[in-house]
Design an enzyme around this catalytic site. Sequence first.
Site, PDB file in Angstrom:
ATOM      1  N   ASN A 208     -60.712  53.561  34.972  1.00 37.97           N
ATOM      2  CA  ASN A 208     -59.725  53.194  33.946  1.00 37.97           C
ATOM      3  C   ASN A 208     -58.647  52.333  34.587  1.00 37.97           C
ATOM      4  O   ASN A 208     -58.662  52.098  35.789  1.00 37.97           O
ATOM      5  CB  ASN A 208     -59.152  54.448  33.266  1.00 37.97           C
ATOM      6  N   PHE A 324     -48.884  64.472  31.960  1.00 34.36           N
ATOM      7  CA  PHE A 324     -48.583  63.176  31.372  1.00 34.36           C
ATOM      8  C   PHE A 324     -49.477  63.001  30.155  1.00 34.36           C
ATOM      9  O   PHE A 324     -50.584  63.536  30.115  1.00 34.36           O
ATOM     10  CB  PHE A 324     -48.855  62.034  32.373  1.00 34.36           C
TER      11      PHE A 324
HETATM   12  O1  C5P Z   1     -55.920  64.975  27.666  1.00 33.61           O
HETATM   13  P1  C5P Z   1     -55.305  63.874  28.404  1.00 33.61           P
HETATM   14  O2  C5P Z   1     -56.241  63.220  29.375  1.00 33.61           O
HETATM   15  O3  C5P Z   1     -54.573  62.859  27.594  1.00 33.61           O
HETATM   16  O4  C5P Z   1     -54.162  64.622  29.235  1.00 33.61           O
HETATM   17  C1  C5P Z   1     -53.389  63.944  30.124  1.00 33.61           C
HETATM   18  C2  C5P Z   1     -52.855  64.899  31.163  1.00 33.61           C
HETATM   19  O5  C5P Z   1     -53.856  65.794  31.606  1.00 33.61           O
HETATM   20  C3  C5P Z   1     -52.406  64.158  32.403  1.00 33.61           C
HETATM   21  O6  C5P Z   1     -51.348  64.888  32.967  1.00 33.61           O
HETATM   22  C4  C5P Z   1     -53.638  64.199  33.278  1.00 33.61           C
HETATM   23  O7  C5P Z   1     -53.311  64.068  34.643  1.00 33.61           O
HETATM   24  C5  C5P Z   1     -54.208  65.557  32.948  1.00 33.61           C
HETATM   25  N1  C5P Z   1     -55.666  65.650  33.013  1.00 33.61           N
HETATM   26  C6  C5P Z   1     -56.238  66.424  33.991  1.00 33.61           C
HETATM   27  N2  C5P Z   1     -57.595  66.552  34.038  1.00 33.61           N
HETATM   28  C7  C5P Z   1     -58.382  65.958  33.127  1.00 33.61           C
HETATM   29  C8  C5P Z   1     -57.803  65.180  32.113  1.00 33.61           C
HETATM   30  C9  C5P Z   1     -56.440  65.035  32.094  1.00 33.61           C
HETATM   31  O8  C5P Z   1     -55.526  66.959  34.840  1.00 33.61           O
HETATM   32  N3  C5P Z   1     -59.690  66.114  33.183  1.00 33.61           N
END
Ligand code: C5P
Length: 398
Positions: A208, A324
């Site tokens: 990404n 975040f």
């Molecule tokens: O659900 P989303 O990806 O939008 O959530 C964002 C937050 O969750 C961020 O703090 C990101 O670092 C964390 N995250 C995580 N592991 C994942 C997906 C997101 O720690 N697999």
Amino acid sequence: MLAGKRVLLVIGGGIAAYKALDLIRRLRERGVAVTPVLTRAGAEFVTPLSVSALAGAKVHEALFDLTAEAEMGHIQLSRSADLIVVAPATADLMAKAAQGRADDLASTLLLATDTPVLMAPAMNVRMWDHKATQRNLAQLRADGVRFVGPNEGDMACGEFGPGRMAEPLEIVAAIEAALTGGPLAGKHVLVTSGPTHEPIDPVRYIANRSSGAQGTALAAALRDLGARVTFVTGPASVAPPAGVAVVQVETARQMLAAVEAALPADAAVFAAAVADWRVANAGAQKMKKDGSGRAPALEFAENPDILASISQRTEGRPALVVGFAAETEKVVEHATAKRLRKGCDWIVANDVSPETGIMGGSENAITLISGAGAEAWPRMGKDAVARALAARIAAALA
Ligand code: C5P
């Protein structure tokens, strides 16, 4: 807290030297004894008379000043302070200090001392961004020099960007942090940052656009407040900060393992843009076209949610867990729901629609969502966001 402390203030040659005069006043108001040193270039911008009048002390200017040698000596001068502050720290002063040169009083003091040093750089944005200055910065950090600023903004030379010297009160706060170890002294903070790479086959991956800029700035800001920082980063395009423990990973699963291995932590900030899915049928060998014109079908499996799994731990959960939320619509609504779903304490929400220029850019406009509600912050540089967030984290852990 600062009363009775002794600061040796080196004023370098830059337009920001005028702010050093205010800095002297602010320090003296707080009971700090200031011994000023003015470089030859510094004396082009502020006069020895105004510096000594404000400091209430003699200004030291020349290396081979025999009276000074007889009175004190430059070696002793460098060691008679609790902290040496260089403000403004010009590109030239930084270069000299990074190389260990000693061809004038200021550089000799910096070389002769075992007293902690805090620099407040100020220079043209191109000079700051130049590889040579960044190399010197990294070297000085590695040598244990602390930094405050530079800030981003309009510059006296008419350009815009990082290079403005930190404001006097910010420098006072940094001096306080340097002398007391900082509000996060003794705390361990974990930060995840950057994108993850999820392999399709040995040569291809899904990624990404996260640059890692915000997570990197945050780790640096937490370090500057005295925290011990573990920085778990995916393959980011910005270099990790100096002075933190860096753990480099590629995939979400590696990131989770690295985060778990880094616990316990007092706070954990999950700034990484973790891939939600990985390719379940990733090829062990490079995938080939088979001539049929049919594209391979990729199957996806859900990655572990690192933020949710750490937030929902019953044992060993950091006291403060910050996530975040990068959203492209209904930012506050989605982020508020996300905070509850994941179980974290705060969510730093931002709008990453392409028109905002935030993802991969140098600025950020965030809304901080906590149990107390949503608080919109003005748009500012990612460094400024990082410093403000780090200060909030320090206050929450106090
Ligand atoms: O659900 P989303 O990806 O939008 O959530 C964002 C937050 O969750 C961020 O703090 C990101 O670092 C964390 N995250 C995580 N592991 C994942 C997906 C997101 O720690 N697999």
